[in-house]
Write a protein that holds these residues in place. Structure first.
Motif, PDB file in Angstrom:
ATOM      1  N   ALA A  79       6.512  -6.607   3.758  1.00 28.59           N
ATOM      2  CA  ALA A  79       6.158  -6.758   2.342  1.00 28.59           C
ATOM      3  C   ALA A  79       7.384  -6.972   1.460  1.00 28.59           C
ATOM      4  CB  ALA A  79       5.387  -5.515   1.868  1.00 28.59           C
ATOM      5  N   SER A  80       8.551  -6.541   1.931  1.00 31.67           N
ATOM      6  CA  SER A  80       9.766  -6.694   1.123  1.00 31.67           C
ATOM      7  C   SER A  80      10.750  -7.696   1.734  1.00 31.67           C
ATOM      8  CB  SER A  80      10.430  -5.329   0.892  1.00 31.67           C
ATOM      9  OG  SER A  80      10.459  -4.533   2.050  1.00 31.67           O
ATOM     10  N   ALA A  81      10.236  -8.645   2.504  1.00 32.94           N
ATOM     11  CA  ALA A  81      11.108  -9.626   3.164  1.00 32.94           C
ATOM     12  C   ALA A  81      11.824 -10.509   2.136  1.00 32.94           C
ATOM     13  CB  ALA A  81      10.300 -10.493   4.132  1.00 32.94           C
ATOM     14  N   GLU A  92      12.851   1.027  -3.661  1.00 32.67           N
ATOM     15  CA  GLU A  92      11.391   1.111  -3.493  1.00 32.67           C
ATOM     16  C   GLU A  92      10.886  -0.026  -2.613  1.00 32.67           C
ATOM     17  OE1 GLU A  92       9.477   1.303  -7.293  1.00 32.67           O
ATOM     18  OE2 GLU A  92      10.207   3.327  -7.689  1.00 32.67           O
ATOM     19  N   GLY A  93       9.768   0.239  -1.919  1.00 35.57           N
ATOM     20  CA  GLY A  93       9.172  -0.800  -1.087  1.00 35.57           C
ATOM     21  C   GLY A  93       9.741  -0.868   0.317  1.00 35.57           C
ATOM     22  N   CYS A  94      10.641   0.079   0.648  1.00 39.56           N
ATOM     23  CA  CYS A  94      11.144   0.157   2.023  1.00 39.56           C
ATOM     24  C   CYS A  94      10.268   1.140   2.813  1.00 39.56           C
ATOM     25  CB  CYS A  94      12.605   0.588   2.035  1.00 39.56           C
ATOM     26  SG  CYS A  94      13.724  -0.734   1.460  1.00 39.56           S
ATOM     27  N   VAL A  95      10.490   1.241   4.128  1.00 43.90           N
ATOM     28  CA  VAL A  95       9.695   2.165   4.942  1.00 43.90           C
ATOM     29  C   VAL A  95      10.507   3.354   5.460  1.00 43.90           C
ATOM     30  CG1 VAL A  95       7.856   0.571   5.593  1.00 43.90           C
ATOM     31  CG2 VAL A  95       9.978   0.628   6.957  1.00 43.90           C
ATOM     32  N   ALA A  96      11.824   3.311   5.286  1.00 46.33           N
ATOM     33  CA  ALA A  96      12.648   4.467   5.661  1.00 46.33           C
ATOM     34  C   ALA A  96      13.954   4.418   4.887  1.00 46.33           C
ATOM     35  CB  ALA A  96      12.913   4.490   7.167  1.00 46.33           C
ATOM     36  N   TRP A  97      14.526   5.588   4.659  1.00 45.52           N
ATOM     37  CA  TRP A  97      15.744   5.736   3.855  1.00 45.52           C
ATOM     38  C   TRP A  97      16.656   6.763   4.527  1.00 45.52           C
ATOM     39  CZ3 TRP A  97      10.729   5.679   2.345  1.00 45.52           C
ATOM     40  CH2 TRP A  97      10.334   4.692   1.427  1.00 45.52           C
ATOM     41  N   LEU A  98      17.913   6.378   4.705  1.00 43.59           N
ATOM     42  CA  LEU A  98      18.908   7.291   5.273  1.00 43.59           C
ATOM     43  C   LEU A  98      20.071   7.399   4.285  1.00 43.59           C
ATOM     44  CD1 LEU A  98      17.938   5.134   7.791  1.00 43.59           C
ATOM     45  CD2 LEU A  98      18.995   6.981   9.085  1.00 43.59           C
ATOM     46  N   GLU A 149       0.176  -4.308   8.695  1.00 43.65           N
ATOM     47  CA  GLU A 149       1.232  -5.195   9.198  1.00 43.65           C
ATOM     48  C   GLU A 149       2.369  -5.344   8.188  1.00 43.65           C
ATOM     49  OE1 GLU A 149       0.113  -8.319  11.621  1.00 43.65           O
ATOM     50  OE2 GLU A 149       2.058  -9.344  11.498  1.00 43.65           O
ATOM     51  N   ASP A 150       2.046  -5.206   6.913  1.00 43.61           N
ATOM     52  CA  ASP A 150       3.061  -5.314   5.866  1.00 43.61           C
ATOM     53  C   ASP A 150       4.165  -4.262   5.979  1.00 43.61           C
ATOM     54  OD1 ASP A 150       2.604  -7.534   4.402  1.00 43.61           O
ATOM     55  OD2 ASP A 150       1.740  -6.507   2.663  1.00 43.61           O
ATOM     56  N   LEU A 151       3.928  -3.212   6.750  1.00 46.49           N
ATOM     57  CA  LEU A 151       4.911  -2.130   6.866  1.00 46.49           C
ATOM     58  C   LEU A 151       5.821  -2.286   8.079  1.00 46.49           C
ATOM     59  CD1 LEU A 151       2.725   0.940   5.818  1.00 46.49           C
ATOM     60  CD2 LEU A 151       4.158  -0.532   4.389  1.00 46.49           C
ATOM     61  N   ARG A 152       5.703  -3.394   8.802  1.00 42.25           N
ATOM     62  CA  ARG A 152       6.576  -3.584   9.976  1.00 42.25           C
ATOM     63  C   ARG A 152       8.010  -3.882   9.527  1.00 42.25           C
ATOM     64  NH1 ARG A 152       2.994  -5.572  15.023  1.00 42.25           N
ATOM     65  NH2 ARG A 152       1.151  -4.428  14.327  1.00 42.25           N
ATOM     66  N   THR A 153       8.963  -3.354  10.271  1.00 43.59           N
ATOM     67  CA  THR A 153      10.376  -3.578   9.958  1.00 43.59           C
ATOM     68  C   THR A 153      10.769  -5.028  10.224  1.00 43.59           C
ATOM     69  OG1 THR A 153      10.897  -2.733  12.163  1.00 43.59           O
ATOM     70  CG2 THR A 153      11.082  -1.198  10.325  1.00 43.59           C
ATOM     71  N   GLY A 158       7.520  -9.539  17.850  1.00 47.13           N
ATOM     72  CA  GLY A 158       6.196 -10.125  17.638  1.00 47.13           C
ATOM     73  C   GLY A 158       6.268 -11.335  16.730  1.00 47.13           C
ATOM     74  N   ALA A 159       5.467 -11.322  15.685  1.00 49.96           N
ATOM     75  CA  ALA A 159       5.381 -12.465  14.781  1.00 49.96           C
ATOM     76  C   ALA A 159       6.715 -12.733  14.077  1.00 49.96           C
ATOM     77  CB  ALA A 159       4.294 -12.201  13.741  1.00 49.96           C
ATOM     78  N   ALA A 160       6.938 -13.998  13.739  1.00 46.68           N
ATOM     79  CA  ALA A 160       8.126 -14.399  12.987  1.00 46.68           C
ATOM     80  C   ALA A 160       7.721 -14.698  11.550  1.00 46.68           C
ATOM     81  CB  ALA A 160       8.743 -15.633  13.621  1.00 46.68           C
ATOM     82  N   LEU A 161       8.673 -14.597  10.648  1.00 45.64           N
ATOM     83  CA  LEU A 161       8.390 -14.996   9.264  1.00 45.64           C
ATOM     84  C   LEU A 161       9.648 -15.558   8.622  1.00 45.64           C
ATOM     85  CD1 LEU A 161       9.451 -13.005   6.691  1.00 45.64           C
ATOM     86  CD2 LEU A 161       7.843 -11.461   7.757  1.00 45.64           C
ATOM     87  N   GLN A 162       9.460 -16.500   7.732  1.00 52.06           N
ATOM     88  CA  GLN A 162      10.556 -17.064   6.954  1.00 52.06           C
ATOM     89  C   GLN A 162      10.463 -16.477   5.549  1.00 52.06           C
ATOM     90  OE1 GLN A 162      13.125 -19.125   7.905  1.00 52.06           O
ATOM     91  NE2 GLN A 162      13.901 -18.692   5.834  1.00 52.06           N
ATOM     92  N   ALA A 163      11.502 -15.750   5.163  1.00 52.68           N
ATOM     93  CA  ALA A 163      11.481 -15.113   3.830  1.00 52.68           C
ATOM     94  C   ALA A 163      11.858 -16.097   2.743  1.00 52.68           C
ATOM     95  CB  ALA A 163      12.445 -13.930   3.819  1.00 52.68           C
ATOM     96  N   GLY A 164      11.337 -15.858   1.556  1.00 54.38           N
ATOM     97  CA  GLY A 164      11.683 -16.658   0.394  1.00 54.38           C
ATOM     98  C   GLY A 164      12.643 -15.896  -0.518  1.00 54.38           C
ATOM     99  N   LEU A 165      12.728 -16.319  -1.749  1.00 54.88           N
ATOM    100  CA  LEU A 165      13.619 -15.677  -2.724  1.00 54.88           C
ATOM    101  C   LEU A 165      12.818 -15.158  -3.894  1.00 54.88           C
ATOM    102  CD1 LEU A 165      16.526 -18.280  -2.735  1.00 54.88           C
ATOM    103  CD2 LEU A 165      16.568 -16.000  -1.704  1.00 54.88           C
ATOM    104  N   LEU A 166      13.168 -14.000  -4.409  1.00 56.27           N
ATOM    105  CA  LEU A 166      12.524 -13.454  -5.597  1.00 56.27           C
ATOM    106  C   LEU A 166      12.937 -14.274  -6.829  1.00 56.27           C
ATOM    107  CD1 LEU A 166      13.123  -9.619  -5.080  1.00 56.27           C
ATOM    108  CD2 LEU A 166      11.051 -10.906  -4.550  1.00 56.27           C
ATOM    109  N   PRO A 167      12.048 -14.410  -7.797  1.00 55.53           N
ATOM    110  CA  PRO A 167      12.428 -15.081  -9.050  1.00 55.53           C
ATOM    111  C   PRO A 167      13.375 -14.191  -9.850  1.00 55.53           C
ATOM    112  CG  PRO A 167      10.230 -14.153  -9.244  1.00 55.53           C
ATOM    113  CD  PRO A 167      10.646 -13.948  -7.809  1.00 55.53           C
ATOM    114  N   GLU A 168      14.282 -14.808 -10.598  1.00 54.57           N
ATOM    115  CA  GLU A 168      15.158 -14.028 -11.482  1.00 54.57           C
ATOM    116  C   GLU A 168      14.419 -13.641 -12.733  1.00 54.57           C
ATOM    117  OE1 GLU A 168      18.883 -15.780 -12.400  1.00 54.57           O
ATOM    118  OE2 GLU A 168      19.345 -16.295 -10.323  1.00 54.57           O
ATOM    119  N   ARG A 169      14.725 -12.439 -13.224  1.00 48.49           N
ATOM    120  CA  ARG A 169      14.178 -12.030 -14.525  1.00 48.49           C
ATOM    121  C   ARG A 169      15.189 -12.420 -15.594  1.00 48.49           C
ATOM    122  NH1 ARG A 169      10.410  -6.829 -13.775  1.00 48.49           N
ATOM    123  NH2 ARG A 169       9.344  -7.670 -11.950  1.00 48.49           N
ATOM    124  N   SER A 170      14.701 -12.722 -16.732  1.00 46.73           N
ATOM    125  CA  SER A 170      15.627 -13.167 -17.781  1.00 46.73           C
ATOM    126  C   SER A 170      16.392 -11.972 -18.343  1.00 46.73           C
ATOM    127  CB  SER A 170      14.864 -13.847 -18.909  1.00 46.73           C
ATOM    128  OG  SER A 170      13.851 -12.987 -19.367  1.00 46.73           O
TER     129      SER A 170
END
Lengths: 197, 197
Positions: free
Chosen positions: A76-78, A119-125, A168-172, B185-197
């Motif tokens: 979810a935070s990729a 925020e939005g991570c699944v673990a913090w050290l 699935e959104d919580l996978r590392t 397992g599954a692969a994903l291509q990450a994008g970029l977050l929009p900038e806030r003004s």
């Protein structure tokens, strides 16, 4: 949803090789970056090792404060991970801003350090730097003791990841190259080979 | 099936955090062990870092010879990985034997070192130890330069893993605990977050 992880289980958060976010704060400035090169270094007390390029602003902050946090982004935070891994906080700091503000990334306070937790991570050290100047200078390698750990109990509990039964959104994330990541998939329990006489 | 991997792509073999086997030879004795705590350390020349407990016989061999190999076991060799990770070569060596013989594990010669390369893996990195006595003694941490790399071309080519299009048996192993592994397992291509003004 966030639960404390006993320190003797902290290594298990990173044992499977996830990409991490590194965050640090010093003198009113905060930053975060991505790092694929991080691993556990010891069980008890738990220690970690992470490679931080000399150009990074986060490195400057954590060298000054002596503390930082590693946290595990998830599917979810990729985009967050990819974004902070491809931008520099140094220019933003010159304008009195930071990546959290610029990209609308939430953070909260830690239990044992002043490092911002993402925020939005699944673990913090939360980590306290073990200063090894030669290592830092010659290899960009930073060692630290883990002084507090938390995880999202939906996906990590009783010392184990539970990717199968969590959304699935919580996978590392496990970085390949260029923002291309692999997620953990099937699990298997290995056996033992028979001995030959 | 084994193909040379250009050294500037060697880090990509380990970027996603797989568990490795460590092998070494010295004065006619050979051994191998499993290590979940290993990571790339540099791009060019490629370097790696790996944690090796003081009790391990493989550590004794590689400290003496100054060279070793890291190799990536896969689903098909999960039992092999679990077996060599839960047995000691020291007692076998006292009897003139070793884990390769005892468990019928094949090996072949490397290109740049005398370390035995383990058959049934999907990638092999031959390494020359960068001696850092303080680091080895205080943290069990070993640094090395990668001097040759190979991979199974069915699953790694053009600098990328291709788990999706290869047999599932060739997926790398990511250790959780107690012989329990996760596969990519599954692969994903990450994008970029929009900038806030």
């Amino acid at each position: 949803m966030r639960r404390d992880v006993p320190l003797d289980h902290a290594y298990r958060l990173m044992n499977h090789g996830p990409t991490v976010l590194v965050s640090a704060a010093h003198a009113g400035r905060i930053n975060l970056m991505a790092a694929a090169w991080a691993m556990p270094l010891d069980f008890k007390p738990p220690k970690v090792a992470v490679v931080l390029d000399k150009a990074t602003f986060t490195r400057e902050l954590l060298e000054a404060s002596g503390e930082f946090a590693l946290q595990l982004p998830c599917r979810a935070s990729a985009d967050l991970c990819n974004t902070v891994g491809n931008t520099s906080g140094r220019a933003l700091a010159a304008d009195g801003s930071n990546k959290f503000e610029r990209y609308g990334i939430g953070h909260f306070g830690g239990q044992a350090t002043g490092a911002p937790l993402v925020e939005g991570c699944v673990a913090w050290l939360e980590c306290r730097l073990l200063r090894e100047p030669h290592l830092q200078q010659a290899y960009d390698l930073f060692l630290a003791e883990v002084v507090a750990a938390q995880a999202d109990e939906r996906v990590f509990s009783n010392g184990r990841w539970h990717f199968d039964s969590a959304p699935e959104d919580l996978r590392t994330l496990h970085h390949v190259a260029g923002g291309h990541f692999l997620l953990p998939g099937a699990a298997l329990q290995a056996g033992l080979l028979p001995e030959r006489s």
